[in-house]
Motif scaffolding. Structure first.
Motif, short mmCIF file in Angstrom:
data_model
loop_
_atom_site.label_atom_id
_atom_site.label_comp_id
_atom_site.label_asym_id
_atom_site.label_seq_id
_atom_site.Cartn_x
_atom_site.Cartn_y
_atom_site.Cartn_z
N PHE A 49 0.84 -1.20 0.00
CA PHE A 49 0.00 0.00 0.00
C PHE A 49 0.88 1.25 0.00
N LYS A 50 1.89 1.26 0.85
CA LYS A 50 2.80 2.41 0.93
C LYS A 50 3.56 2.59 -0.38
N ASP A 51 3.93 1.48 -1.01
CA ASP A 51 4.63 1.56 -2.30
C ASP A 51 3.79 2.29 -3.33
N GLN A 93 -5.13 -3.69 -15.96
CA GLN A 93 -4.11 -2.62 -16.05
C GLN A 93 -2.97 -2.85 -15.08
N ALA A 94 -3.25 -3.59 -13.99
CA ALA A 94 -2.23 -3.83 -12.97
C ALA A 94 -1.07 -4.66 -13.50
N HIS A 108 -12.64 7.85 -8.41
CA HIS A 108 -11.33 7.61 -7.79
C HIS A 108 -10.58 6.52 -8.56
N LYS A 109 -10.52 6.69 -9.87
CA LYS A 109 -9.89 5.66 -10.70
C LYS A 109 -8.41 5.47 -10.35
N THR A 110 -7.73 6.55 -9.99
CA THR A 110 -6.32 6.44 -9.63
C THR A 110 -6.15 5.58 -8.39
N GLU A 111 -6.99 5.85 -7.37
CA GLU A 111 -6.90 5.07 -6.13
C GLU A 111 -7.30 3.61 -6.37
N ALA A 112 -8.36 3.41 -7.16
CA ALA A 112 -8.81 2.04 -7.45
C ALA A 112 -7.71 1.27 -8.18
N GLN A 113 -7.03 1.96 -9.10
CA GLN A 113 -5.95 1.31 -9.84
C GLN A 113 -4.79 0.95 -8.93
N LYS A 114 -4.46 1.85 -8.00
CA LYS A 114 -3.37 1.58 -7.06
C LYS A 114 -3.70 0.41 -6.13
N LEU A 115 -4.95 0.38 -5.66
CA LEU A 115 -5.37 -0.74 -4.81
C LEU A 115 -5.27 -2.06 -5.58
N ALA A 116 -5.75 -2.06 -6.83
CA ALA A 116 -5.70 -3.28 -7.63
C ALA A 116 -4.26 -3.72 -7.84
N ARG A 117 -3.38 -2.76 -8.12
CA ARG A 117 -1.97 -3.11 -8.34
C ARG A 117 -1.35 -3.70 -7.07
N LYS A 142 -28.48 -0.85 -5.34
CA LYS A 142 -27.17 -0.27 -5.02
C LYS A 142 -26.13 -0.76 -6.03
N ASP A 143 -25.32 0.17 -6.53
CA ASP A 143 -24.31 -0.18 -7.53
C ASP A 143 -22.97 -0.46 -6.85
N ILE A 144 -22.71 -1.73 -6.65
CA ILE A 144 -21.47 -2.19 -6.03
C ILE A 144 -20.75 -3.09 -7.02
N GLU A 145 -19.44 -2.98 -7.11
CA GLU A 145 -18.71 -3.86 -8.01
C GLU A 145 -17.43 -4.37 -7.37
N SER A 146 -17.15 -5.63 -7.65
CA SER A 146 -15.89 -6.23 -7.21
C SER A 146 -14.81 -5.79 -8.19
N ILE A 147 -13.68 -5.30 -7.65
CA ILE A 147 -12.61 -4.85 -8.54
C ILE A 147 -11.37 -5.74 -8.47
#
Length: 324
Positions: free
Chosen positions: A43-45, A322-323, A226-235, A88-93
């Motif tokens: 996460f810190k990385d 993308q990860a 929050h696409k940037t944050e979602a992408q970082k979490l996925a990575r 409710k619009d929830i999605e698994s990423i």
């Protein structure tokens, strides 16, 4: 120049924004990736400020997500289907588990008379919470033997120590649980395996296909803004899954808090070794998985009956693709 400085400040503020992730039982091996990612430093990385919180039942975690008290949940993918039925619009990423990673355990003293889920008629089934994934799975497994939900009782017993106590106190005959609790029960002689959903083979035999379970899910509105944050979490999580598949159980256990071992590190390592095959290697939703989950839920979730569920909106592989 001022505009440029302001822009950088905005980016920095966004990067430092805290992300609260609620985990449906943080010491369960099915939910290993969040704490492992934190302890390795992934996460810190990624420049993320992540706070992990624990809830013993996924149904409670989803309520926190909807209330805005958290940005993400690590829980079973099926909540995305249930919540779509509620508007409710929830999605698994990111998908962590290709199978539930659980077992229906029968009390040792009742094992002679309860040899399959068809024998729980008139008995009590322990689940993490009413309306939880464990409840739907238990109901489905019992239905395969012709039982109706009125043929048995369900009792919410949580997980870990509270679940173990419910078996020892004979409040339930059968209970749904995961590693390391399953190994503790078997080693202590308190319970035996009734249905094994911890392996690909066992899950396919019991449910008819893969059952994507533990995952990271968010509100779609959050992912869109929050696409940037979602992408970082996925990575961070894809790197964690790769770590799991390229390191020994002993090396993985060494990265986890000592209090997760329950005073028996050797047993924890044994449980971890047994659990490794359930983890996804890439975080992607497996083909056919959502359909299996919908089939299981459709018979017992009143919210879903009679409603059209668009499975394509319950998950996305965008961020894990993308990860790579």
């Amino acid at each position: 120049m001022a505009a440029t400085v302001c822009a950088f400040q905005t980016v920095d503020a966004r990067a430092a924004e805290k992300i609260t992730i609620i985990v449906g039982g943080i010491n369960k091996l099915i939910y290993l990736p969040p704490k492992l990612a934190e302890n390795i430093g992934y996460f810190k990385d990624e420049g993320l400020d992540v706070e992990l919180q624990s809830q013993q039942a996924g149904v409670d975690a989803e309520n926190e997500l909807l209330a805005g008290a958290a940005q993400a949940v690590v829980g079973f993918y099926d909540h995305s289907i249930d919540l779509q039925a509620k508007g409710k619009d929830i999605e698994s990423i990111v998908v962590f588990g290709l199978v539930p990673g659980s077992m229906e355990m029968v009390r040792t003293d009742a094992a002679a008379s309860i040899r399959n889920m068809g024998d729980i008629k008139g008995k009590t089934l322990g689940v993490t919470g009413l309306g939880s994934s464990s409840a739907f799975l238990g109901q489905y497994l019992a239905s395969r033997y012709g039982l109706k939900t009125s043929d048995y009782s369900m009792l919410p017993v949580g997980a870990g120590n509270s679940l173990i106590a419910s078996l020892k106190q004979q409040r339930v005959e059968v209970a749904w649980t995961t590693e390391p609790t399953t190994s503790l029960l078997r080693t202590g002689g308190d319970a035996k395996v009734l249905v094994d959903l911890s392996s690909v083979e066992g899950t396919k035999a019991a449910l008819g296909g893969l059952y994507p379970a533990s995952s990271l899910y968010v509100q779609r509105s959050w992912a869109d803004t929050h696409k940037t944050e979602a992408q970082k979490l996925a990575r961070a999580f894809v790197k964690t899954l790769q770590f799991i598949h390229t390191h020994s159980p002993e090396e993985i256990a060494a990265k986890m808090p000592a209090d997760y071992y329950g005073g028996n590190k050797a047993l924890y390592v044994q449980a971890l070794k047994a659990s490794l095959p359930m983890y996804s290697a890439d975080g992607k939703m497996p083909d056919g998985g959502p359909e299996t989950v919908l089939k299981v839920m459709s018979g017992f979730n009143a919210n879903i009956k009679g409603k059209h569920i668009d499975l394509s909106k319950t998950y996305t592989n965008e961020f894990v693709d993308q990860a790579k």
